[in-house]
Design a protein around this motif. Structure first.
Motif, short mmCIF file in Angstrom:
data_model
loop_
_atom_site.label_atom_id
_atom_site.label_comp_id
_atom_site.label_asym_id
_atom_site.label_seq_id
_atom_site.Cartn_x
_atom_site.Cartn_y
_atom_site.Cartn_z
N HIS A 304 0.80 -1.22 0.00
CA HIS A 304 0.00 0.00 0.00
C HIS A 304 0.84 1.27 0.00
O HIS A 304 0.30 2.37 -0.10
N TYR A 305 2.16 1.14 0.11
CA TYR A 305 3.01 2.33 0.02
C TYR A 305 3.32 2.69 -1.44
O TYR A 305 3.90 3.74 -1.70
N LEU A 311 3.84 7.04 -2.63
CA LEU A 311 5.26 7.20 -2.32
C LEU A 311 6.10 6.75 -3.51
O LEU A 311 5.77 5.79 -4.20
N GLN A 312 7.20 7.43 -3.73
CA GLN A 312 8.07 7.17 -4.88
C GLN A 312 9.24 6.28 -4.47
O GLN A 312 9.95 6.59 -3.51
N LEU A 313 9.43 5.17 -5.18
CA LEU A 313 10.52 4.25 -4.89
C LEU A 313 11.85 4.89 -5.29
O LEU A 313 12.02 5.35 -6.42
N LEU A 327 9.03 9.45 -0.10
CA LEU A 327 9.86 8.40 -0.69
C LEU A 327 9.66 7.08 0.04
O LEU A 327 9.22 7.04 1.19
N VAL A 328 10.00 6.00 -0.66
CA VAL A 328 9.98 4.67 -0.06
C VAL A 328 11.18 3.90 -0.59
O VAL A 328 11.61 4.11 -1.73
N PRO A 379 8.78 3.14 4.45
CA PRO A 379 8.24 4.41 3.95
C PRO A 379 8.90 5.61 4.61
O PRO A 379 9.26 5.56 5.79
N GLU A 380 9.07 6.67 3.86
CA GLU A 380 9.61 7.94 4.35
C GLU A 380 10.77 7.72 5.32
O GLU A 380 10.72 8.10 6.49
#
Length: 432
Positions: A304-305, A311-313, A327-328, A379-380
């Motif tokens: 779900h991230y 969120l951007q990998l 970010l992730v 995440p983050e």
């Protein structure tokens, strides 16, 4: 000072005895102003010798005064100057408060004797007794210490005791903003509150500020080994490893017979050494096995991230120090490492670029962990860069701090609330 006819007045005797005891405590509290830190191994013996000389001089006083409450209080205070429980101090101070129940300093000294005897209930009774007669900073800050030591099976009651401990310590500080001991005990109260209420960063900063203030207003606070150990404990939890190592080392130097700071320093050095070794060789996982582990990292593991979470990998190398909102990161576990205190749970994470960072997870239940080859989504991420130098050793690495496993996905799966627990970290609360 002699009264007419050669006999000393009660006021003159009181002043003379008070001066003797004040000199004794000044010798103890300002020891490192006249001695080098290398002399720390002799400090307790020197203080004990000084105490024996002081008591001998007091005992030369005219017998007229020896059953007076003020004499007994001052003698008990002199006997109480060392860190160990003294039976004679208890006896003379008990007699002093019976003779003069309004003698606040005698109640406070007797409470400290019971504290050293590890009789917390009796100590609390003494400090409350003193406060019934007169509001004073010594009783308030000592009561703060006692409240933190009252243990209950009820977690809510323990929290209330610690909140009350902070309140008492604050009142002591407000009565005398220039008293370093009160600031130090307020720091300890905040330290307890930090670990019992979910590690709020604001509370840890309040603890650190109180320790700084203690040293600012009272130069003798810099010679308090407990202050250095407790602050180092907080620094270690906050991953200020340089501050932690310096603090443990300073505490050990100031009290050479105290083994705990030496042990904690050695444990942290061992942990950092092993961690840097594992990061350097990526947990000894190389070649085809590592390639196979990384090749199977897919966007689906973001859960779900990913797209729905917005969120951007990014690769680990793209992260900036501090928090990285929006970010992730995703990687495979290549090793795990658990320090002696079991906090934090540490593992190495390698991403598709082959970059390896340390991941440090806090507030997890003891049964929680990750296995080699597990995928982990963060995440983050909160990145920290470490450059530590201590006693000829250097440690340089990057880490990501995770305050709860609930934030993570392991093999694409959320970690439920049952994986989270409060951290418990040892520190030294009992100091005057």
């Amino acid at each position: 000072m002699m009264a007419e006819g050669g006999a000393e007045t009660e006021a003159e005797v009181r002043d003379k005895l008070q001066e003797l005891v004040d000199k004794l405590y000044h010798f103890r509290d300002h020891y490192f102003e006249t001695h080098n830190v290398e002399d720390a191994v002799r400090k307790q013996r020197d203080v004990k010798d000084q105490m024996e000389q002081t008591v001998a001089l007091m005992d030369e006083t005219d017998d007229t005064w020896k059953n007076k409450a003020f004499f007994l209080m001052l003698k008990g205070k002199a006997l109480n100057v060392t860190p160990n429980y003294c039976t004679e101090a208890e006896e003379v101070l008990s007699k002093a408060v019976k003779l003069d129940p309004g003698l606040v300093e005698a109640w406070n000294q007797l409470g400290e004797v019971y504290w050293k005897k590890m009789d917390v209930t009796a100590a609390k009774t003494c400090f409350l007794g003193a406060l019934n007669h007169c509001k004073n900073k010594v009783s308030l800050r000592n009561l703060s210490m006692v409240m933190r030591q009252q243990r209950s099976q009820d977690a809510d009651e323990n929290s209330r005791n610690i909140m009350d401990s902070v309140k008492q310590a604050k009142q002591a500080v407000q009565m005398d903003m220039r008293d370093g001991t009160s600031w130090y005990i307020l720091g300890n109260a905040y330290l307890s509150l930090f670990f019992c209420t979910g590690q709020n960063p604001k509370i840890s900063q309040q603890a650190l500020n109180a320790y700084v203030q203690a040293e600012r207003v009272d130069k003798t606070a810099s010679s308090n080994p407990d202050l250095h150990l407790n602050r180092a404990t907080l620094c270690k939890y906050e991953e200020n490893y340089q501050g932690a190592l310096d603090g443990f080392s300073r505490a050990a130097a100031l009290e050479p017979s105290w083994t705990e700071p030496v042990m904690r320093e050695e444990q942290l050095l061992d942990y950092l050494g092993r961690l840097c070794g594992l990061l350097g060789n990526k947990g000894k996982i190389r070649g085809k096995r590592l390639q196979n582990m990384l090749s199977s990292l897919s966007p689906g593991l973001l859960g779900h991230y990913g797209d729905s979470g917005g969120l951007q990998l990014k690769p680990l190398s793209a992260l900036q120090p501090g928090k990285n909102p929006g970010l992730v990161v995703l990687g495979r576990v290549v090793f795990s490492l658990v320090p002696e205190e079991r906090v934090p749970f540490t593992f190495g994470l390698v991403d598709t670029e082959g970059t390896c960072y340390a991941i440090m997870v806090y507030n997890m239940v003891e049964s929680w962990g990750v296995l080699i080859a597990d995928s982990v989504t963060i995440p983050e991420p909160h990145l920290k860069q470490h450059n530590i130098q201590h006693k000829g050793q250097t440690f340089a690495f990057q880490s990501i701090r995770v305050d709860s496993p609930v934030r993570l996905l392991v093999n694409g799966k959320p970690q439920g609330p049952s994986t989270q627990a409060s951290a418990t970290v040892a520190y030294r609360p009992q100091s005057e």
